[in-house]
Design an enzyme around this catalytic site. Structure first.
Site: not given
Lengths: 343, 509
Positions: B325-326
């Protein structure tokens, strides 16, 4: 399949068109920002609940209405701080035959001023005299697309009429604005929307001949109930120590300034550029001041330091940024005297 | 060009009619060429410079898959995975790994000067990279044959409805749909439009309206933290925002794709109505979790190598999904949190028996939601210190609110059931409407400010009623005028809530 495609198209129209027509019709009927039709009076008396009207648009409307008859040749320009400069007060300093017009707009940027002067040139106006009133944060002002600030297409020719009106439609049906507008209408009382707009009964009077904006109610409040007026506005919260702002003048601003000066020289304009102190103590960065001095030379008058003492008296200000006419009169006396008293 | 922009509406209207005007023997071929061109335009609208990057992934995966099929399967697959991951790491994780390596060396008393680079994250890179890797592995495993038609393959990777935020499609599912001739199905297209409209409504009316409140609750970093109530409200609204934003996008993607005669995988199945955490992850971002299950969890041994190994595998999968996700420790923490929750759930279930159903359905739903909300708090925070402060503020309130929500649900469901049993449906509806009207008249200001909560309630009530259907609005009132009124209501809501080009949250992943 072709029939089905046509059916889909029809169904889409049936689903989307009625709501679009309904909302479009409501907007046209109400004309909340007063941009669709010509109005003799933008701020009716007694005041009605309405959002802030685009002052630039009012200025252009009044100018185009009065120019054929009055041939304006002297202009007070700048952002809303310029409202402190009465046309009658300025006229005393102008040569005989000057026909002044207050050509201001809200949060006028450098680029916007350039466009406005180019507009005057296009209209064939004789730009003999200009008093340009700028705030210390002038270079921070950017061209905005918000309804109160956007330049009308007459001035910003790069934006077509459709695009211009689309900005207002979008502004009206903006979630926050529309909710506030409906609430204000339903409850019949003022509502603020964010920091830049409000829907309230604005007690403003605009002289259609000179485009001069006055607010007798505001002036009376200060005259008779100054303490209460400033307590409600919490003027003390706006006060701050003198400080220099971050440098903001970029290449585009400098190019705009150069174009402005070239245009003024082309018209042999007698112009003055003035900047007064604000309550927050903000002053332009030294480099920005240098840019202004380079552009305007000795016609630029910076009073942010020399008239700092004006900030000590509440009644010299409406709020943290907007000063009142006594300050403006003193500035005009100073810059138009043979030898400037304070500079 | 985002789905919620006017540019996309114009683009799609033109594209749709061009696409279905293709007739004759080569219609599928022409449609695929159109799809490829349309997808390129769609992606270039964000940033044309990244078009080269996506085509690098396409060409590389296309060529290596053909080579892998001819021989040296593992080698070519590994090369393709390495190239795709290298691009992903370079654009998404370079600074993250560099900074943390530097910190590690610093802890060990050594100095490592890593260069940090200002890199712009290409939109949708995580999605199309995973899709390429999945295809490559499937070819290697001989689950699908390597695609020989470049146009078809380019459409498979860059198909614009799912290009920037998924769902991550499997080659075995999407490629045949791309290769087969599309049938103009009027009902399917109307269904697609309804689904896209519902997705747009969730995004524009709910998610975008939640955003400023969420920002207010989470925007502090070093300053004073918000009050307990704001922390709770902000996190709850973020839970709603991220659901309506992402599932709204997926609804629009599936709806748009259905209009083009290509079905996409369902990526959300009403996750906030899940009865346990496993059920939640079977309903949330389904395609991503399926990808991790297929290409990470199973190769690691899945659940076949004992409980301890299973738990470790679960932790790895969730930690990686967090990192996906990041490039931030918060996402890793969020992944680990879910890993722990899943492990605890698995252990509890192994003691209690796999088939034991929860005794109180509403309590199960509320507790699953509460766990998800706590997770979203970690997800939204921008640093570990902020996460700790927010969790300390959030958890007591969340516990109290969960109990209150459970009690309210029990009472409300009893009341509704009684009313329905006695055929008081109309009475119930009228009472509800009169109640709402009274409250609106008596308290106009709070009602106007609380409109958002009304929209949220509307979305969740409609989704609850349609939770067994493939997509929301699959079932509409049969009466034509009623149906039209519903559409008009939705369009009006969309128009008066529309804010131009608010990006989707998942575009940055």
């Amino acid at each position: 399949m072709r029939r089905d495609l046509f059916r889909i198209l029809l169904n889409c129209l049936l689903v989307f068109m009625p709501p679009l027509l309904l909302l479009g019709g409501v907007y046209v009927a109400i004309d909340p920002f007063r941009v669709l039709r010509d109005y003799d009076v933008y701020y009716p008396e007694p005041p009605v609940l309405q959002p802030t009207i685009n002052k630039g648009m009012i200025s252009v409307a009044n100018f185009e209405r009065g120019f054929p008859e009055h041939n304006y040749n002297a202009f007070i320009m700048g952002s809303s701080v310029s409202i402190a400069y009465p046309v009658s007060g300025w006229a005393r300093h102008l040569p005989p035959g000057a026909r002044p017009f207050h050509f201001d707009s809200a949060m006028e940027s450098v680029h916007s001023l350039r466009l406005k002067l180019e507009y005057l040139e296009r209209m064939g106006a004789d730009i003999s005299n200009v008093l340009l009133v700028i705030p210390p944060q002038w270079f921070e002002f950017a061209d905005s697309e918000a309804p109160p600030f956007v330049d009308p297409p007459a001035i910003d020719t790069s934006r077509g009429k459709v695009a211009y009106h689309w900005l207002f439609v979008k502004g009206f049906y903006n979630r926050e604005f529309f909710k506030a507008y409906v609430m204000a209408r339903l409850m019949g009382r003022a509502v603020s929307v964010g920091t830049v707009n409000a829907i309230d009964p604005q007690r403003v009077h605009i002289n259609p001949l000179t485009n001069e904006e006055t607010s007798p109610v505001l002036e009376d409040s200060i005259r008779y109930h100054a303490r209460e007026f400033y307590r409600l506005r919490d003027l003390d919260a706006s006060r701050g120590h003198p400080h220099r702002l971050e440098p903001r003048a970029d290449a585009a601003s400098i190019a705009d300034l150069e174009a402005i000066v070239r245009l003024l020289h082309r018209h042999n304009t007698d112009y003055r550029v003035v900047m007064a102190p604000v309550l927050s103590g903000a002053m332009p960065a030294e480099s920005d001041l240098e840019v202004l001095r380079n552009a305007f030379g000795d016609r630029f008058y910076d009073f942010t330091v020399t008239m700092r003492y004006k900030t000590l008296v509440d009644t010299n200000y409406y709020d943290g940024i907007h000063y009142r006419y006594p300050v403006a009169l003193e500035i005009m006396d100073s810059v138009y005297s043979p030898r400037p008293v304070i500079k | 060009m985002t789905f919620n922009s006017i540019a996309f509406v114009v683009f799609f209207a033109v594209f749709f009619f061009l696409y279905w005007c293709c007739r004759g023997r080569y219609s599928t071929r022409v449609q695929n060429i159109l799809l490829m061109g349309g997808s390129m335009l769609f992606y270039a609208w964000y940033d044309w410079r990244f078009l080269g990057l996506i085509y690098l992934a396409i060409v590389c995966t296309f060529v290596t898959a053909i080579l892998a099929e001819k021989g040296c399967r593992r080698l070519f697959t590994a090369v393709n995975i390495a190239i795709n991951l290298a691009v992903l790491v370079a654009f998404k994780y370079f600074n993250f790994f560099g900074e943390n390596l530097g910190r590690l060396f610093h802890l060990l008393g050594m100095q490592l000067d890593m260069v940090t680079v200002e890199v712009l994250l290409p939109v949708g890179i995580s999605f199309y990279t995973f899709q390429c890797i999945g295809y490559s592995v499937d070819v290697c495993r001989r689950k699908v044959r390597a695609e020989r038609d470049f146009v078809d393959f380019a459409v498979f990777v860059s198909y614009f409805p799912q290009l920037v935020a998924g769902p991550i499609e499997r080659a075995s599912q999407l490629l045949p749909r791309i290769k087969n001739a599309r049938v103009f199905d009027y009902a399917g297209i109307v269904g697609g439009m309804r689904q896209a409209l519902w997705g747009m409504l969730k995004k524009v009316v709910v998610a975008d309206a939640c955003a400023p409140h969420v920002e207010k609750a989470f925007s502090w970093v070093d300053g004073a933290p918000p009050s307990m109530a704001w922390a709770l409200l902000g996190t709850l609204l973020f839970s709603v925002q991220i659901y309506c934003d992402f599932s709204g996008y997926c609804d629009m993607a599936r709806g748009v794709s259905r209009c083009l005669g290509i079905d996409l995988t369902q990526n959300f199945r009403y996750p906030y109505f899940s009865r346990n955490v496993k059920d939640f992850w079977n309903r949330w971002n389904i395609s991503l979790m399926a990808w991790f299950r297929e290409y990470v969890y199973f190769p690691l041994g899945g659940s076949r190598r004992g409980l301890a190994r299973t738990c470790a595998n679960v932790m790895v999968v969730f930690a990686l999904s967090g990192l996906w996700h990041g490039a931030n420790w918060n996402f890793v923490l969020w992944g680990l949190y879910w890993g722990v929750v899943m492990v605890v759930f698995r252990l509890a279930r192994s003691f209690r028996g796999a088939d034991a159903a929860p005794r109180h359905r509403s309590a199960a739903i509320v507790s699953t939601c509460a766990l998800a909300v706590a997770g979203w708090c970690m997800f939204r925070c921008s640093s570990l210190s902020q996460t700790l402060v927010m969790l300390r503020l959030l958890l007591p309130g969340l516990a109290v609110l969960s109990v209150a929500a459970w009690l309210a649900l029990v009472v409300a469901s009893r009341l509704v059931r009684t009313a329905l049993y006695h055929r008081w449906r109309l009475v119930l509806l009228c009472t509800g409407l009169v109640f709402i009207a009274l409250v609106a008249v008596l308290f106009p200001v709070p009602v106007a400010h609380g409109l958002l909560f009304g929209y949220i309630a509307l979305v969740f009530v409609v989704e609850w009623r349609q939770r067994y259907l493939d997509y929301c609005l699959a079932s509409m009132p049969s009466h034509r005028l009623l149906r039209l009124l519903c559409y008009w209501g939705m369009v009006v809501l969309l128009l008066v809530n529309y804010m131009e080009d608010v990006p989707f949250i998942y575009f940055k992943f």
